[in-house]
Design a protein around this motif. Structure first.
Motif, short mmCIF file in Angstrom:
data_model
loop_
_atom_site.label_atom_id
_atom_site.label_comp_id
_atom_site.label_asym_id
_atom_site.label_seq_id
_atom_site.Cartn_x
_atom_site.Cartn_y
_atom_site.Cartn_z
N MET A 26 0.06 -9.03 -0.73
CA MET A 26 0.66 -8.09 -1.66
C MET A 26 0.07 -8.26 -3.06
SD MET A 26 4.64 -8.10 -0.40
CE MET A 26 5.09 -6.65 -1.34
N PHE A 27 -0.13 -9.51 -3.47
CA PHE A 27 -0.66 -9.77 -4.80
C PHE A 27 -2.09 -9.24 -4.92
CE2 PHE A 27 -2.65 -12.32 -8.11
CZ PHE A 27 -1.67 -12.37 -9.09
N GLN A 28 -2.95 -9.59 -3.96
CA GLN A 28 -4.35 -9.17 -4.06
C GLN A 28 -4.52 -7.67 -3.84
OE1 GLN A 28 -7.68 -11.61 -3.23
NE2 GLN A 28 -6.45 -13.06 -2.04
N SER A 29 -3.75 -7.08 -2.94
CA SER A 29 -3.82 -5.63 -2.75
C SER A 29 -3.41 -4.90 -4.02
CB SER A 29 -2.93 -5.19 -1.58
OG SER A 29 -3.39 -5.74 -0.36
N MET A 30 -2.38 -5.41 -4.69
CA MET A 30 -1.94 -4.82 -5.95
C MET A 30 -3.05 -4.87 -7.00
SD MET A 30 0.99 -6.39 -8.46
CE MET A 30 0.01 -7.88 -8.68
N VAL A 31 -3.74 -6.01 -7.12
CA VAL A 31 -4.80 -6.13 -8.11
C VAL A 31 -5.97 -5.20 -7.76
CG1 VAL A 31 -6.45 -7.69 -9.19
CG2 VAL A 31 -4.15 -8.50 -8.67
N TYR A 32 -6.34 -5.14 -6.47
CA TYR A 32 -7.42 -4.23 -6.06
C TYR A 32 -7.05 -2.78 -6.35
CZ TYR A 32 -10.85 -7.22 -3.71
OH TYR A 32 -11.85 -8.10 -3.45
N TRP A 33 -5.80 -2.42 -6.14
CA TRP A 33 -5.36 -1.04 -6.42
C TRP A 33 -5.53 -0.74 -7.91
CZ3 TRP A 33 -1.70 1.20 -9.57
CH2 TRP A 33 -1.38 2.54 -9.32
N GLY A 72 0.82 -1.21 0.00
CA GLY A 72 0.00 0.00 0.00
C GLY A 72 0.85 1.26 0.00
N TYR A 73 1.94 1.24 0.76
CA TYR A 73 2.85 2.39 0.79
C TYR A 73 3.49 2.60 -0.59
CZ TYR A 73 6.67 5.49 2.06
OH TYR A 73 7.54 6.56 2.13
N ILE A 74 3.95 1.52 -1.20
CA ILE A 74 4.58 1.63 -2.52
C ILE A 74 3.60 2.18 -3.55
CG2 ILE A 74 5.51 0.27 -4.45
CD1 ILE A 74 6.75 -1.59 -2.33
N LEU A 75 2.36 1.72 -3.52
CA LEU A 75 1.38 2.10 -4.53
C LEU A 75 0.83 3.51 -4.34
CD1 LEU A 75 -0.56 -1.28 -4.76
CD2 LEU A 75 0.94 -0.30 -6.50
N ASP A 76 1.01 4.09 -3.16
CA ASP A 76 0.52 5.45 -2.92
C ASP A 76 1.62 6.50 -2.81
OD1 ASP A 76 -2.15 4.95 -3.03
OD2 ASP A 76 -2.52 5.05 -0.89
N SER A 86 4.17 9.91 -9.98
CA SER A 86 3.32 9.40 -11.05
C SER A 86 2.58 8.14 -10.58
CB SER A 86 4.16 9.06 -12.28
OG SER A 86 3.45 8.24 -13.18
N ARG A 87 1.26 8.15 -10.68
CA ARG A 87 0.49 6.97 -10.28
C ARG A 87 0.82 5.77 -11.16
NH1 ARG A 87 -6.01 6.90 -9.42
NH2 ARG A 87 -6.06 7.52 -11.61
N ARG A 88 1.00 6.01 -12.45
CA ARG A 88 1.33 4.91 -13.34
C ARG A 88 2.66 4.28 -12.96
NH1 ARG A 88 1.04 7.38 -18.27
NH2 ARG A 88 -1.18 6.96 -18.46
N MET A 89 3.65 5.12 -12.63
CA MET A 89 4.95 4.59 -12.22
C MET A 89 4.83 3.80 -10.92
SD MET A 89 8.11 4.10 -12.74
CE MET A 89 8.40 5.16 -14.16
N ARG A 90 4.00 4.27 -9.99
CA ARG A 90 3.80 3.52 -8.75
C ARG A 90 3.22 2.14 -9.04
NH1 ARG A 90 1.51 8.55 -7.03
NH2 ARG A 90 -0.58 7.63 -6.86
N GLY A 91 2.32 2.07 -10.01
CA GLY A 91 1.77 0.78 -10.41
C GLY A 91 2.84 -0.15 -10.97
N PHE A 92 3.70 0.37 -11.84
CA PHE A 92 4.78 -0.46 -12.41
C PHE A 92 5.70 -0.98 -11.31
CE2 PHE A 92 4.42 2.28 -16.48
CZ PHE A 92 3.44 1.43 -16.98
N VAL A 93 6.09 -0.09 -10.40
CA VAL A 93 7.00 -0.49 -9.32
C VAL A 93 6.34 -1.53 -8.42
CG1 VAL A 93 8.21 0.32 -7.25
CG2 VAL A 93 8.28 1.67 -9.35
N GLY A 94 5.05 -1.32 -8.10
CA GLY A 94 4.35 -2.28 -7.26
C GLY A 94 4.30 -3.66 -7.88
N ILE A 95 3.98 -3.72 -9.17
CA ILE A 95 3.95 -5.02 -9.87
C ILE A 95 5.33 -5.64 -9.87
CG2 ILE A 95 3.52 -6.16 -12.08
CD1 ILE A 95 1.45 -3.91 -12.64
N GLY A 96 6.36 -4.83 -10.11
CA GLY A 96 7.73 -5.35 -10.13
C GLY A 96 8.15 -5.93 -8.79
N VAL A 97 7.82 -5.24 -7.70
CA VAL A 97 8.17 -5.73 -6.36
C VAL A 97 7.47 -7.06 -6.07
CG1 VAL A 97 7.89 -5.27 -3.89
CG2 VAL A 97 8.72 -3.47 -5.41
#
Length: 468
Positions: free
Chosen positions: A366-373, A295-299, A304-315
């Motif tokens: 982490m996986f499900q929170s990422m998908v919900y985000w 959640g911290y990584i994605l927010d 850039s929100r898009r960049m946060r999404g890329f980083v979250g998926i990568g982690v």
């Protein structure tokens, strides 16, 4: 009575303060409340399932009940968003929560009579209820928070929800501490679960509808009135041709597929009865840590929100590969034909498998929170997100229904692990593509905020909102 800096209440014409985040009609309080509802119902269900075999020595009844559960869940998960849009939160959530009580009661019955029929029927009904509950939960969790803090609110929900698994894991650990390994959990375990689930059903009536929830900036979550059955039927059918939803399908299918393997064939096979309860305390505790971290990584990690999404998926992809690699090393020494000696938490050999099981819980959150985000970033209004969340839960449950039958038919454990690892791995590049094509950066989102997210500025708007 009024407050400076407030917004007009739609029913009374008075003003509501937006200065305190702890207002009853604030997103923070409402997301916390839905977290508590899920703490009591699916949180306790997770603790029950996490023991392996629903707490029974023979997992056959639980596997068949879960197959019935996730089959009906697959249907009503998809329909749940439309039902939520028609009925609103109170009826939808309360009806969903009540089925959890019946499910736990069916295993109390099974403890004495060993008849699968009640457990299987209760599992089928729970699938209906869970579809309603999770569609409503998904709409609340993704649409009530401000657009730039959805990851934080998702982690808040996930932490409260999974505290249910932590407390639920303590119930069998304490109540079965001195029981023989060859027995099932005692009646008090199931009764304890039923008490929590009943409390969650009552608590669901405290959830406010979206047009009553006011964010700190004065905006409301939505001002549209509840939908019609015909409208929802058309909109749900459209989801199957929506390219955004099709890109989410592999992640949705994978996100509960691994539970049967982890619960029955890691926790259920490697550890004795009391240790399985203790392991669940830490498995669901790890989920709290995982959701907070992602959640911290994605927010907050990048502007850039898009960049946060890329980083979250990568982690998540890197961590997931490492954890499933550890799972492969752990799986190689045993199989259905050569079962391991069950470990107790007091033995030194307990540490390695325990860390792996803990890590599985971390990755799940982490996986499900990422998908919900990602789902929450695709829209802002409650109606659209309830349909998206319902579709996600429906596909997720279809995968789970298959997974529980895979385990019932004794598919080799190594094959189960490889399939689970492959499914999650395939989903990552598709989620990257979805973020690249469909997620807008924060500035664009603010400029294009839909009109229904604003406070009514005219009597006509207020009357429309009141008609809900």
């Amino acid at each position: 009575m009024g407050f400076q800096g407030g917004v007009a209440d739609e029913e009374s014409g008075t003003e509501l303060s937006t200065k305190s985040k702890f207002r009853y009609n604030s997103p923070l309080v409402q997301v916390s409340l839905i977290g508590l509802v899920c703490f009591c119902c699916p949180g306790m269900f997770n603790a029950l399932s996490g023991m392996g075999g629903g707490g029974q020595v023979d997992p056959t009844a639980a596997n068949n009940a879960n197959t019935a559960l996730y089959t009906s869940f697959a249907v009503f998960g998809i329909l749940g968003g439309g039902i939520y849009n028609v009925l609103g939160p109170h009826l939808t959530l309360a009806a969903g929560c009540s089925t959890y009580v019946l499910y736990a009661g069916s295993f109390l019955y099974y403890n004495h009579h060993k008849h699968q029929a009640f457990a299987i029927a209760a599992g089928g009904l729970l699938g209906v209820g869970a579809g309603l509950l999770w569609a409503g939960e998904g709409a609340i969790m993704t649409s009530y928070p401000p657009p730039n803090r959805k990851g934080t609110y998702i982690s808040l929900f996930w932490s409260i929800f999974n505290m249910g698994g932590v407390i639920g894991g303590l119930i069998p650990f304490i109540l079965n501490y001195h029981r023989n390994e060859a027995t099932s959990v005692n009646d008090a375990t199931y009764i304890g679960f039923m008490c929590f689930m009943s409390a969650g059903t009552l608590l669901s009536f405290a959830i406010l509808p979206p047009n009553k929830v006011v964010r700190d900036d004065g905006t409301r979550c939505t001002n549209v009135k509840y939908s019609s059955v015909s409208t929802e039927a058309v909109e749900i059918l459209k989801l199957f041709f929506n390219w955004k939803m099709l890109l989410i399908v592999p992640a949705a299918w994978a996100s509960n597929f691994f539970y049967s393997y982890q619960f029955n064939n890691v926790n259920g096979l490697l550890f004795n009865l009391r240790t399985r309860g203790l392991n669940n305390v830490f498995y669901w505790g790890a989920q709290m840590l995982g959701s907070i971290g992602i959640g911290y990584i994605l927010d907050f990690s990048f502007q850039s929100r898009r960049m946060r999404g890329f980083v979250g998926i990568g982690v998540v992809a890197l961590l997931g590969s490492a954890i499933w690699g550890g799972g492969l090393a752990n799986q190689l020494p045993y199989s259905h034909d050569h079962p391991p000696t069950r470990l107790d938490f007091k033995e030194s050999a307990f540490a390695g498998p325990f860390v792996l099981y803990f890590s599985y819980g971390l990755l799940d959150a982490m996986f499900q929170s990422m998908v919900y985000w990602i789902i929450g970033a695709l829209a802002d209004d409650s109606q659209t997100l309830s349909r998206y969340s319902g579709f996600y839960k429906g596909v997720q449950s279809a995968g789970a229904a298959v997974a529980w039958q895979v385990d019932t038919h004794k598919v080799p454990l190594l094959s189960q692990l490889i399939v689970n690892w492959s499914l999650t791995t395939v989903s990552y590049p598709l989620l990257v593509l979805l973020v690249m094509l469909a997620v807008k950066d924060d500035k664009k989102t603010e400029e294009e905020t839909p009109k229904e997210a604003t406070v009514p500025s005219s009597n006509k708007d207020i009357n429309t909102a009141n008609s809900t």
